[in-house]
Design a protein around this motif. Structure first.
Motif, PDB file in Angstrom:
ATOM      1  N   GLY A 117      -2.856 -15.861   3.703  1.00  0.00           N
ATOM      2  CA  GLY A 117      -2.107 -15.663   2.474  1.00  0.00           C
ATOM      3  C   GLY A 117      -2.154 -16.862   1.540  1.00  0.00           C
ATOM      4  N   ALA A 118      -1.663 -16.637   0.324  1.00  0.00           N
ATOM      5  CA  ALA A 118      -1.651 -17.688  -0.697  1.00  0.00           C
ATOM      6  C   ALA A 118      -0.889 -18.919  -0.204  1.00  0.00           C
ATOM      7  N   ARG A 119      -1.506 -20.082  -0.384  1.00  0.00           N
ATOM      8  CA  ARG A 119      -0.901 -21.390  -0.067  1.00  0.00           C
ATOM      9  C   ARG A 119      -0.479 -21.497   1.399  1.00  0.00           C
ATOM     10  N   ALA A 120      -1.130 -20.742   2.262  1.00  0.00           N
ATOM     11  CA  ALA A 120      -0.741 -20.702   3.675  1.00  0.00           C
ATOM     12  C   ALA A 120      -0.758 -22.083   4.324  1.00  0.00           C
ATOM     13  N   PHE A 121      -1.760 -22.915   3.982  1.00  0.00           N
ATOM     14  CA  PHE A 121      -1.880 -24.258   4.550  1.00  0.00           C
ATOM     15  C   PHE A 121      -1.762 -25.342   3.469  1.00  0.00           C
ATOM     16  N   SER A 122      -1.253 -24.971   2.321  1.00  0.00           N
ATOM     17  CA  SER A 122      -1.158 -25.920   1.216  1.00  0.00           C
ATOM     18  C   SER A 122      -0.252 -27.101   1.568  1.00  0.00           C
ATOM     19  N   GLY A 123      -0.724 -28.292   1.274  1.00  0.00           N
ATOM     20  CA  GLY A 123       0.087 -29.476   1.508  1.00  0.00           C
ATOM     21  C   GLY A 123       0.125 -29.956   2.945  1.00  0.00           C
ATOM     22  N   CYS A 124      -0.708 -29.371   3.814  1.00  0.00           N
ATOM     23  CA  CYS A 124      -0.786 -29.846   5.205  1.00  0.00           C
ATOM     24  C   CYS A 124      -1.723 -31.058   5.235  1.00  0.00           C
ATOM     25  N   GLY A 125      -1.207 -32.178   4.845  1.00  0.00           N
ATOM     26  CA  GLY A 125      -2.023 -33.369   4.630  1.00  0.00           C
ATOM     27  C   GLY A 125      -2.627 -33.965   5.882  1.00  0.00           C
ATOM     28  N   TYR A 126      -2.062 -33.666   7.061  1.00  0.00           N
ATOM     29  CA  TYR A 126      -2.589 -34.212   8.307  1.00  0.00           C
ATOM     30  C   TYR A 126      -3.602 -33.278   8.971  1.00  0.00           C
ATOM     31  N   LEU A 127      -3.750 -32.074   8.420  1.00  0.00           N
ATOM     32  CA  LEU A 127      -4.653 -31.078   9.010  1.00  0.00           C
ATOM     33  C   LEU A 127      -6.074 -31.335   8.510  1.00  0.00           C
ATOM     34  N   THR A 128      -6.967 -31.766   9.387  1.00  0.00           N
ATOM     35  CA  THR A 128      -8.311 -32.166   8.982  1.00  0.00           C
ATOM     36  C   THR A 128      -9.379 -31.124   9.302  1.00  0.00           C
ATOM     37  N   GLU A 129      -9.055 -30.165  10.161  1.00  0.00           N
ATOM     38  CA  GLU A 129     -10.098 -29.231  10.585  1.00  0.00           C
ATOM     39  C   GLU A 129      -9.504 -27.862  10.891  1.00  0.00           C
ATOM     40  N   LEU A 130     -10.209 -26.810  10.476  1.00  0.00           N
ATOM     41  CA  LEU A 130      -9.863 -25.429  10.805  1.00  0.00           C
ATOM     42  C   LEU A 130     -11.150 -24.678  11.125  1.00  0.00           C
ATOM     43  N   GLU A 131     -11.141 -23.937  12.202  1.00  0.00           N
ATOM     44  CA  GLU A 131     -12.297 -23.110  12.554  1.00  0.00           C
ATOM     45  C   GLU A 131     -11.947 -21.659  12.243  1.00  0.00           C
ATOM     46  N   LEU A 132     -12.561 -21.114  11.203  1.00  0.00           N
ATOM     47  CA  LEU A 132     -12.233 -19.775  10.750  1.00  0.00           C
ATOM     48  C   LEU A 132     -13.043 -18.739  11.521  1.00  0.00           C
ATOM     49  N   PRO A 133     -12.413 -17.650  11.994  1.00  0.00           N
ATOM     50  CA  PRO A 133     -13.109 -16.662  12.821  1.00  0.00           C
ATOM     51  C   PRO A 133     -13.941 -15.683  11.987  1.00  0.00           C
ATOM     52  N   SER A 134     -14.874 -15.021  12.627  1.00  0.00           N
ATOM     53  CA  SER A 134     -15.735 -14.043  11.953  1.00  0.00           C
ATOM     54  C   SER A 134     -14.962 -12.814  11.484  1.00  0.00           C
ATOM     55  N   SER A 135     -13.769 -12.599  12.044  1.00  0.00           N
ATOM     56  CA  SER A 135     -12.955 -11.439  11.664  1.00  0.00           C
ATOM     57  C   SER A 135     -12.295 -11.602  10.296  1.00  0.00           C
ATOM     58  N   LEU A 136     -12.255 -12.836   9.772  1.00  0.00           N
ATOM     59  CA  LEU A 136     -11.535 -13.124   8.530  1.00  0.00           C
ATOM     60  C   LEU A 136     -12.206 -12.449   7.338  1.00  0.00           C
ATOM     61  N   LYS A 137     -11.420 -11.712   6.548  1.00  0.00           N
ATOM     62  CA  LYS A 137     -11.933 -10.995   5.396  1.00  0.00           C
ATOM     63  C   LYS A 137     -11.281 -11.417   4.080  1.00  0.00           C
ATOM     64  N   ILE A 138     -10.044 -11.894   4.131  1.00  0.00           N
ATOM     65  CA  ILE A 138      -9.292 -12.177   2.909  1.00  0.00           C
ATOM     66  C   ILE A 138      -8.718 -13.585   2.950  1.00  0.00           C
ATOM     67  N   ILE A 139      -9.016 -14.361   1.919  1.00  0.00           N
ATOM     68  CA  ILE A 139      -8.392 -15.678   1.712  1.00  0.00           C
ATOM     69  C   ILE A 139      -7.759 -15.639   0.327  1.00  0.00           C
ATOM     70  N   GLU A 140      -6.484 -15.980   0.241  1.00  0.00           N
ATOM     71  CA  GLU A 140      -5.783 -15.862  -1.028  1.00  0.00           C
ATOM     72  C   GLU A 140      -5.620 -17.213  -1.735  1.00  0.00           C
TER      73      GLU A 140
END
Length: 319
Positions: A117-140
């Motif tokens: 969803g929109a701004r789901a991880f916004s402002g997560c300043g310490y988060l350096t890595e995300l592994e997105l799965p092949s099932s993902l279809k929508i990024i807001e």
């Protein structure tokens, strides 16, 4: 109108008001959605997540009251004081601002996730890595804005990059965009630390400020079928070098490459562009402009001030 309302309700999952349940030392706030459970914003029930850390490796349980957890709701963990967070693979949705502003440095993305969803991880300043799965279809919109991500790989099948997706991610140095992407929203990469960017060939329009103020962007590969480059799309990209603009361009708006140093190696203008305005390259050096059609009208905007300039080394015309 009443019949239409009833018809719409028939296709919505059954949703209850937020409830709470104690699991170990943690009180969870949730809603029942159909056959599953959505983790809810604790403030919906007048509660809150603990102000002390939830744990270095906090995991949302797979089930609550015998139902699988299928969604992390809007604002569910927004601003939570937790270092590491994982959710079960049954989760298919991460809601609006679900984790935004949280202190997490690690997050395990569920393998069946469909929507971020929109701004789901916004402002997560310490988060350096995300592994997105092949099932993902929508990024807001603004999903990862102002986060600490250093690299990001979008899975095949994603067709649209939303506005502001990585806006302000100054530590983002690498991104992979699959060929399935055909639309990229405005400011998608504004102010990132990207050093190289390759657009998929299916992208025909580069929106306003898509890569503006990417000061470290050195290599840029435009799509072979690009038709439109909007205003300020690459303005302020002072490290760009050797960019070639293909003859598929029909619209090149003012300040598209404003203050881009010695960025532009070659520009080819075909008959598809009725008017070519040098204002697209204010305060930028262009080494070679090749006009392919004698029907193209060459001009510059009348709004320029005395301090405006374009340095062009060579212009080739067909007459």
């Amino acid at each position: 109108m009443k019949k239409l309302f009833a018809y719409v309700l028939a296709f919505l999952p059954s949703v209850t008001f937020a409830e709470s349940v104690q699991v170990g030392d943690i009180t969870y706030y949730y809603r029942v959605i159909g056959d599953g459970v959505e983790i809810a914003n604790p403030y919906d029930l007048g509660g809150s997540w603990p102000q002390t850390p939830l744990g270095d490796d906090f995991a949302v349980p797979e089930t609550i009251d015998g139902k699988p957890v299928v969604s992390i709701g809007d604002n569910a963990f927004g601003g939570a004081n937790v270092n590491s967070l994982s959710v079960p693979d049954s989760v298919t949705n991460i809601g609006v601002s679900a984790i935004g502003g949280a202190g997490i440095s690690e997050f395990k993305i569920p393998s069946k996730l469909v929507r971020i969803g929109a701004r789901a991880f916004s402002g997560c300043g310490y988060l350096t890595e995300l592994e997105l799965p092949s099932s993902l279809k929508i990024i807001e919109e603004g999903a990862f804005s102002a986060s600490g991500l250093t690299k990001l790989s979008l899975p095949d099948g994603i067709t649209e990059i939303p506005p502001d997706m990585c806006d302000g991610c100054s530590s983002l140095r690498e991104i992979h965009i699959p060929e399935s992407v055909t639309n990229i929203g405005w400011r998608a990469f504004y102010g990132t630390g990207l050093t190289s960017l390759e657009f998929p060939d299916g992208v025909e329009v580069i929106e306003e400020m898509t890569c503006a103020n990417c000061f470290d962007l050195n290599e840029l590969y435009l799509p072979s079928k690009v038709k439109v480059i909007r205003r300020d799309a690459f303005s302020g990209c002072q490290s760009l070098w050797g960019v070639s603009i293909p003859n598929t361009i029909e619209v090149l708006e003012e300040d598209a490459f404003y203050e881009c140093g010695s960025a532009i190696e070659n520009v080819e203008i075909s008959s598809k562009m009725a008017v070519f305005d040098f204002s697209a390259f204010r305060h930028t050096q262009v080494y070679h402009v090749k006009i392919l059609s004698e029907d193209t009208f060459i001009t510059r905007t009348e709004s320029w001030s005395g301090n405006d300039w374009v340095m062009v080394s060579e212009v080739t015309v067909p007459w």
